[in-house]
Design a protein around this motif. Sequence first.
Motif, short mmCIF file in Angstrom:
data_model
loop_
_atom_site.label_atom_id
_atom_site.label_comp_id
_atom_site.label_asym_id
_atom_site.label_seq_id
_atom_site.Cartn_x
_atom_site.Cartn_y
_atom_site.Cartn_z
N LYS A 255 0.83 -1.21 0.00
CA LYS A 255 0.00 0.00 0.00
C LYS A 255 0.86 1.26 0.00
CE LYS A 255 -4.00 2.03 2.36
NZ LYS A 255 -4.94 1.89 3.51
N ALA A 256 1.92 1.23 0.80
CA ALA A 256 2.83 2.38 0.86
C ALA A 256 3.54 2.58 -0.47
CB ALA A 256 3.84 2.18 1.98
N ALA A 257 3.97 1.48 -1.09
CA ALA A 257 4.66 1.59 -2.38
C ALA A 257 3.75 2.20 -3.44
CB ALA A 257 5.14 0.21 -2.82
N ASP A 258 2.48 1.79 -3.46
CA ASP A 258 1.53 2.35 -4.43
C ASP A 258 1.33 3.85 -4.20
OD1 ASP A 258 1.20 -0.12 -5.56
OD2 ASP A 258 -0.60 -0.62 -4.41
N ALA A 259 1.22 4.23 -2.91
CA ALA A 259 1.01 5.65 -2.59
C ALA A 259 2.23 6.48 -2.95
CB ALA A 259 0.68 5.80 -1.10
N LEU A 260 3.43 5.94 -2.69
CA LEU A 260 4.66 6.68 -3.01
C LEU A 260 4.87 6.79 -4.52
CD1 LEU A 260 7.02 5.20 -0.26
CD2 LEU A 260 6.19 7.55 -0.40
N ASP A 261 4.49 5.74 -5.24
CA ASP A 261 4.62 5.78 -6.70
C ASP A 261 3.80 6.90 -7.31
OD1 ASP A 261 6.47 3.78 -7.12
OD2 ASP A 261 4.97 2.19 -7.24
N LYS A 262 2.67 7.19 -6.69
CA LYS A 262 1.78 8.23 -7.23
C LYS A 262 2.35 9.64 -7.05
CE LYS A 262 -2.45 5.51 -6.52
NZ LYS A 262 -3.72 5.39 -5.75
N ILE A 263 3.15 9.84 -6.01
CA ILE A 263 3.65 11.19 -5.75
C ILE A 263 5.07 11.40 -6.27
CG2 ILE A 263 2.19 11.39 -3.69
CD1 ILE A 263 4.75 11.04 -2.02
N LEU A 264 5.76 10.31 -6.68
CA LEU A 264 7.13 10.43 -7.16
C LEU A 264 7.16 10.45 -8.69
CD1 LEU A 264 9.00 7.93 -4.80
CD2 LEU A 264 8.99 10.42 -4.65
N ASP A 265 7.85 11.41 -9.23
CA ASP A 265 8.05 11.48 -10.67
C ASP A 265 9.13 10.48 -11.05
OD1 ASP A 265 8.55 12.05 -13.29
OD2 ASP A 265 8.62 14.23 -13.04
N LYS A 266 8.76 9.44 -11.79
CA LYS A 266 9.70 8.38 -12.11
C LYS A 266 10.84 8.86 -13.00
CE LYS A 266 6.42 4.59 -11.51
NZ LYS A 266 5.76 3.41 -12.13
N LYS A 267 10.64 9.98 -13.66
CA LYS A 267 11.73 10.53 -14.47
C LYS A 267 12.80 11.18 -13.60
CE LYS A 267 8.82 11.44 -18.51
NZ LYS A 267 8.29 12.49 -19.43
N GLU A 268 12.41 11.59 -12.39
CA GLU A 268 13.34 12.26 -11.49
C GLU A 268 13.85 11.36 -10.38
OE1 GLU A 268 12.30 16.09 -10.00
OE2 GLU A 268 11.03 16.55 -11.72
N TYR A 269 13.01 10.43 -9.90
CA TYR A 269 13.37 9.64 -8.72
C TYR A 269 13.14 8.16 -8.97
CZ TYR A 269 12.72 14.30 -6.76
OH TYR A 269 12.78 15.64 -6.52
N SER A 270 13.93 7.35 -8.30
CA SER A 270 13.73 5.90 -8.30
C SER A 270 13.63 5.43 -6.84
CB SER A 270 14.88 5.18 -9.00
OG SER A 270 16.11 5.45 -8.36
N MET A 271 12.86 4.38 -6.62
CA MET A 271 12.62 3.89 -5.26
C MET A 271 12.95 2.40 -5.19
SD MET A 271 9.12 4.15 -2.99
CE MET A 271 8.18 3.05 -4.07
N GLU A 272 13.67 2.02 -4.13
CA GLU A 272 14.03 0.63 -3.89
C GLU A 272 13.57 0.23 -2.51
OE1 GLU A 272 16.18 -1.46 -6.10
OE2 GLU A 272 15.37 0.06 -7.47
N SER A 273 13.04 -0.99 -2.39
CA SER A 273 12.63 -1.50 -1.08
C SER A 273 13.83 -2.10 -0.37
CB SER A 273 11.53 -2.55 -1.23
OG SER A 273 12.07 -3.74 -1.81
N TRP A 274 13.67 -2.36 0.93
CA TRP A 274 14.76 -2.96 1.72
C TRP A 274 15.17 -4.30 1.15
CZ3 TRP A 274 14.21 -7.74 3.89
CH2 TRP A 274 12.88 -8.24 4.02
N ARG A 275 14.22 -5.03 0.58
CA ARG A 275 14.53 -6.36 0.04
C ARG A 275 15.32 -6.26 -1.26
NH1 ARG A 275 10.13 -11.20 0.52
NH2 ARG A 275 11.50 -12.94 -0.08
#
Length: 427
Positions: A255-275
């Motif tokens: 749920k958190a990943a989905d919410a963060l994906d909506k507010i992060l511009d994928k052209k500017e930022y990338s997100m990685e989980s702990w795993r």
Amino acid sequence: MKMLKFAFRNVLRNKRRSLTSISVLLIGVMGLGIFSGFMHFSFWGIQENIIHVGMGTPEGTCHFQIFDARYLKAEEPGFLDYGILDWQALIRKIESVPEVSFAAPRIDIMGLVSNGEKAEPVIGFAVDPSKEKHLPGIFGSADPYVKLEMVNDGIILGKELAKTLNARESSYLTLLSTTTDGAMNAIDLQFAGTINTGTPEGDKRFILVNLRSAMDLVRSDRVRKIGVVLHEGDVKDRKGTYKKLNFYNEADMEKAADALDKILDKKEYSMESWRQLNSYYDSVKNIYNTIFGFIGIVMAVVVILSIYNTMFMAVFERTKEIGTLMAVGTPRRYILLLFLLEGVIIALIGGAFGYGGTYIMAKIISNAGITMPPPPGGTRGYPLVIHAVHWWWLSVVFFIMLNTVAACFIPAYRAARMQIVKALYHA
């Protein structure tokens, strides 16, 4: 119903044999149950240490880390060229997500620390201690971050590093590193305390400094990454007091990943989980699963052979009884069903007692205060806890019961195929 009643009486009639069979099942269920609870505890412990304390690196990974989109795709030309510039605004946006507890900026620091007489190479992080102090929870100590928060120009050293540099309270050390332009720069920082990283190498090389001090050192307003920590549930620890603790799925990663994906511009930022950032977890999990599978197969073979031998002896000793039943007109399928029902009853009793025994032993072991030795490469032991994983335990019970019934089939089939005359004249 009568067949079930007869089967139950036969189980009670042969007390010693039935007790032996039930004991085998009891040991099998408890052995696999305790080990599965320890596996769950190990997976959980590794996960939580990676998130909150760090394994392999002496700093918690957090649930997610956010980078500049270019950082993970291409080689960085210079230090912090692919850092996050407008990080304050980004943190405010991240912390507006309901599932997020806080977001913490970080900069990687490498260089030399000197006491004026000798210098040591170091690696560590520049952090915002007012936020990072909430990350360790009960998995580590927040003291180093609290001390760093109290000293604006402070530095925290690994335990062995502090001894090597003969660091004293309130004494000053010089941290040397390169700026983003490639020039050398140095700042004086006040020794604020030590940190136990959990690894010998980390204790010799790790440092923590305030984010603003690091920015002055490298002459940049960028940060390398932003660690995102999610809300976690309040649960009781082993002493019965409520503390912040993240059990499996307590923090809703999806749920958190989905919410963060909506507010992060994928052209500017990338997100990685702990795993994604720690392949160590999956490697350990695969090893444990392989070990558990092997132990499960061995246990299944032991149970099958033990029950088969017990039921075979039962058939042998009751040959005349079987012949008499068939002589008075009992169908062969009833003979087969009778022995199978006896196996089912033994399996149910053994499974029920095994489940209860597993739960009791898990509680005893978890509250015994047993400390496990430090893992390879570590310096800190950890308490032994057996998690109450009821779904896994039920699966173990079902697995053992299924093997018990399977072991009963061949002796039961042999009993049903006996010739009446030979059975009646059996010595």
